[in-house]
Motif scaffolding. Structure first.
Motif, PDB file in Angstrom:
ATOM      1  N   THR A   3       0.810  -1.216   0.000  1.00  0.00           N
ATOM      2  CA  THR A   3       0.000   0.000   0.000  1.00  0.00           C
ATOM      3  C   THR A   3       0.843   1.265   0.000  1.00  0.00           C
ATOM      4  O   THR A   3       0.352   2.338  -0.294  1.00  0.00           O
TER       5      THR A   3
ATOM      6  N   VAL B 206       0.268   6.567  -3.043  1.00  0.00           N
ATOM      7  CA  VAL B 206      -0.236   5.428  -3.799  1.00  0.00           C
ATOM      8  C   VAL B 206      -1.753   5.490  -3.781  1.00  0.00           C
ATOM      9  O   VAL B 206      -2.362   5.508  -2.719  1.00  0.00           O
TER      10      VAL B 206
ATOM     11  N   ARG C  77      -4.566   3.274  -4.743  1.00  0.00           N
ATOM     12  CA  ARG C  77      -4.889   1.889  -5.140  1.00  0.00           C
ATOM     13  C   ARG C  77      -6.163   1.835  -5.968  1.00  0.00           C
ATOM     14  O   ARG C  77      -6.312   0.971  -6.825  1.00  0.00           O
TER      15      ARG C  77
ATOM     16  N   HIS D 215      -5.076   3.036  -9.362  1.00  0.00           N
ATOM     17  CA  HIS D 215      -3.842   2.359  -9.766  1.00  0.00           C
ATOM     18  C   HIS D 215      -2.798   3.358 -10.244  1.00  0.00           C
ATOM     19  O   HIS D 215      -2.196   3.185 -11.308  1.00  0.00           O
TER      20      HIS D 215
ATOM     21  N   TRP E 256       4.850  -3.319  -8.733  1.00  0.00           N
ATOM     22  CA  TRP E 256       4.067  -2.121  -8.993  1.00  0.00           C
ATOM     23  C   TRP E 256       3.667  -2.006 -10.462  1.00  0.00           C
ATOM     24  O   TRP E 256       3.238  -0.949 -10.910  1.00  0.00           O
TER      25      TRP E 256
ATOM     26  N   PHE F 152       0.487  -0.252 -11.654  1.00  0.00           N
ATOM     27  CA  PHE F 152       0.293   1.144 -11.262  1.00  0.00           C
ATOM     28  C   PHE F 152       1.017   2.061 -12.234  1.00  0.00           C
ATOM     29  O   PHE F 152       2.084   1.738 -12.732  1.00  0.00           O
TER      30      PHE F 152
END
Length: 101
Positions: A10, A43, A45, A48, A84, A87
């Motif tokens: 996270t 970040v 989530r 993304h 990652w 992302f």
């Protein structure tokens, strides 16, 4: 087939943040005395995304900075690695003219 589950952490740890900073410094490869700092990393989530805010202090011209900015997102994506990969890094630089002692 089942839906792919994201397993990325996270938050980015300090080691990863240091690696990102090193990649950014290398990409800009500024010839004059300059300073590049990451002011924040967030970040998201849900979207993304990894939001990376930079502060760049340099005496370089805006044209030189713009040339060095080209391709930065791809370079940072590689540095983020497989954990990652789902992302997208959104890199927002702020520029200060001159170098402060």
């Amino acid at each position: 087939m089942g839906e792919k589950v994201m397993t990325a952490p996270t938050t980015l740890d300090k080691v990863m943040a240091d690696e990102i900073l090193e990649v950014i410094r290398s990409k800009f490869d500024l010839k004059t005395v300059s300073d590049i700092k990451i002011t924040s990393i967030e970040v998201d989530r849900e979207e993304h995304k990894i939001r990376i805010d930079l502060m760049i202090t340099t005496t370089e011209t805006p044209e030189v900075l713009a040339q060095n900015y080209f391709g930065l997102t791809g370079t940072v994506r590689k540095a983020l690695g497989a954990d990652w990969s789902g992302f997208f890094p959104v890199i927002t630089p702020q520029f200060n003219s001159g170098v402060h002692a």
